[in-house]
Design an enzyme around this catalytic site. Structure first.
Site, PDB file in Angstrom:
ATOM      1  CB  THR A   1      28.822 -62.443 -27.044  1.00  5.43           C
ATOM      2  OG1 THR A   1      28.975 -61.823 -25.919  1.00  5.43           O
ATOM      3  CG2 THR A   1      29.099 -61.949 -28.453  1.00  5.43           C
ATOM      4  CE  LYS A   2      28.898 -61.218 -21.930  1.00  4.89           C
ATOM      5  NZ  LYS A   2      28.773 -60.186 -20.792  1.00  4.89           N
ATOM      6  N   PRO A   3      25.632 -66.831 -23.014  1.00  2.00           N
ATOM      7  CG  PRO A   3      26.831 -68.125 -21.398  1.00  2.00           C
ATOM      8  CD  PRO A   3      26.716 -66.708 -21.675  1.00  2.00           C
TER       9      PRO A   3
ATOM     10  CE1 TYR B   1      26.475 -56.617 -26.214  1.00  2.00           C
ATOM     11  CE2 TYR B   1      28.111 -58.297 -26.195  1.00  2.00           C
ATOM     12  CZ  TYR B   1      27.742 -56.930 -26.684  1.00  2.00           C
ATOM     13  OH  TYR B   1      28.189 -56.642 -27.713  1.00  2.00           O
TER      14      TYR B   1
END
Ligand code: PLP
Length: 380
Positions: A183-185, A181
């Site tokens: 905003t994920k790393p 997604y």
């Protein structure tokens, strides 16, 4: 402090990633094909698991795991109320009942020692969440699961770069599900992958992600047309090569980016020590966190004002998470009430996530620390 707004999150995609998307757009395969396959192999190697299966989201990936394990109506699945709603929602989508166990007060991770007390003869699986990017106590959780013949599905949406007691996502549980997604790393906007140790489970998941078909589009059109069969009732949850293209090069950079977030986290920890009424999440020994999120825990009665104040001071913030069992749907459907999971409630009432991503420089981190000190006057 600087008056420039500090965004809550900025992705770290670069020109190499974008060029790979452009390259894919000039090839035959826009949907799932060779790039996704390459990514699946590279991710499995990175984690040290047998296989990985790319899917359209972590949510869908966790759902497919439950289906692949035959978990459904009449079954119970144990998880934590200190998570994003996706974890417990998929249990309900599968037709099973989510059973919450409270989290540890200092880490927010599921309290492994409380799991045994929640097991009934209907329990089929445990879904721990590697909250903030720190792994749950997989050694204890898998010990309990083995003793009772339960499956373990790890919600590893907060990144693949973590380890604890020698375990990594997918190396101890039956499956670990990642999120890509926005905003994920590791991100491609929307996407996910399931890391598994067992090749048979991987095969089942591959069928479930594409209508239960015996051949994927790439298999079907590889040379001449061949008939396919439908072996089971599957879903539509594959990851297209256009998106996988954003992941293949990024995977090689995520450890460096984790280190950048680790440095930011340490700077926050030093700069935010000794503010009365402010607590930070604890880190366990032998644990490397992805450092996906950096929360501060402030007095509950001042949390919402503090959110407003930090935004006025130009700092982007978020709340990860308010306790799931207190959300309207869960209260109404299952009769959950305040007081049932006090540690999750306490964290959920107090938590505020600060910006943490590689592009933040020291000056910005210090500006955030100053803003938190200023905002703390609200409760001093
Ligand atoms: C983001 C997130 C999910 C859902 O991931 P999607 O890829 O958006 O489905 C699930 N669990 C946790 C803990 C998350 O943070």
């Amino acid at each position: 402090m600087s008056t420039r707004r500090i965004e809550f999150h900025r992705h770290a995609l670069n020109e190499e990633d974008i060029a790979e998307v452009t390259r894919v757009l000039h090839t035959l395969f826009l949907t799932s094909g060779p790039v996704g396959k390459r990514f699946e192999n590279d991710l499995a190697d990175y984690l040290g698991v047998a296989e990985s299966v790319a899917v359209s989201s972590c949510t869908t990936g966790m759902f497919l795991c439950l289906k692949a394990m035959g978990i459904g109506p009449g079954d119970e699945v144990i998880t934590t109320p200190m998570t994003f709603i996706a974890t417990s929602n998929v249990i309900i989508h599968a037709g099973a009942k989510p059973v919450f166990v409270d989290c540890e007060p200092d880490t927010g991770l599921i309290d492994a020692s409380a799991i045994e007390g929640a097991i009934t003869d209907r329990t089929k699986a445990i879904m721990p969440v590697h909250l903030l990017g720190q792994m749950a106590d997989m050694r204890a959780i898998c010990g309990t699961a083995d003793k009772h013949g339960l499956r373990v599905i790890e919600d590893s949406a907060h990144g693949p770069e973590c380890s604890r007691d020698g375990n990594r996502p997918g190396t101890a549980g039956d499956a670990a599900v990642l999120s890509f997604y926005a905003t994920k790393p590791l991100t491609c906007g929307e996407g996910g992958a399931i890391a598994v140790r067992d090749a048979e489970l991987a095969d089942e998941l591959r069928k479930l992600r594409l209508h239960g078909m015996s051949k994927s589009a790439a298999d079907r059109y590889h040379k001449a047309y061949v008939h396919w069969d439908m072996e089971l009732l599957g879903y539509k949850a594959n990851l297209p090569d256009i998106l996988a293209a954003l992941l293949v090069h990024q995977l090689g950079r995520i450890d460096g980016q984790r280190e950048a977030r680790e440095r930011i986290a340490r700077r926050y920890e030093a700069g935010l020590a000794n503010i009365p009424g402010l607590e930070l999440a604890a880190m366990r020994a032998e644990s490397i966190s992805t450092r996906h999120l950096f929360p501060i825990w402030v007095p509950a009665e001042h949390r919402d004002q503090t959110l407003v104040r930090l935004q006025e001071l130009g700092v982007g913030v978020a709340v990860n998470y308010r306790a799931v069992h207190l959300l309207s749907f869960y209260r109404e459907r299952y009769g959950f009430e305040r007081g049932m999971f006090p540690n999750a409630e306490s964290i959920g009432d107090r938590t505020i996530s600060l910006p943490i991503y590689p592009a933040l420089d020291d000056e910005q981190v210090d500006a955030v620390i100053d803003a938190v000190r200023t905002a703390s006057e609200l409760w001093q």
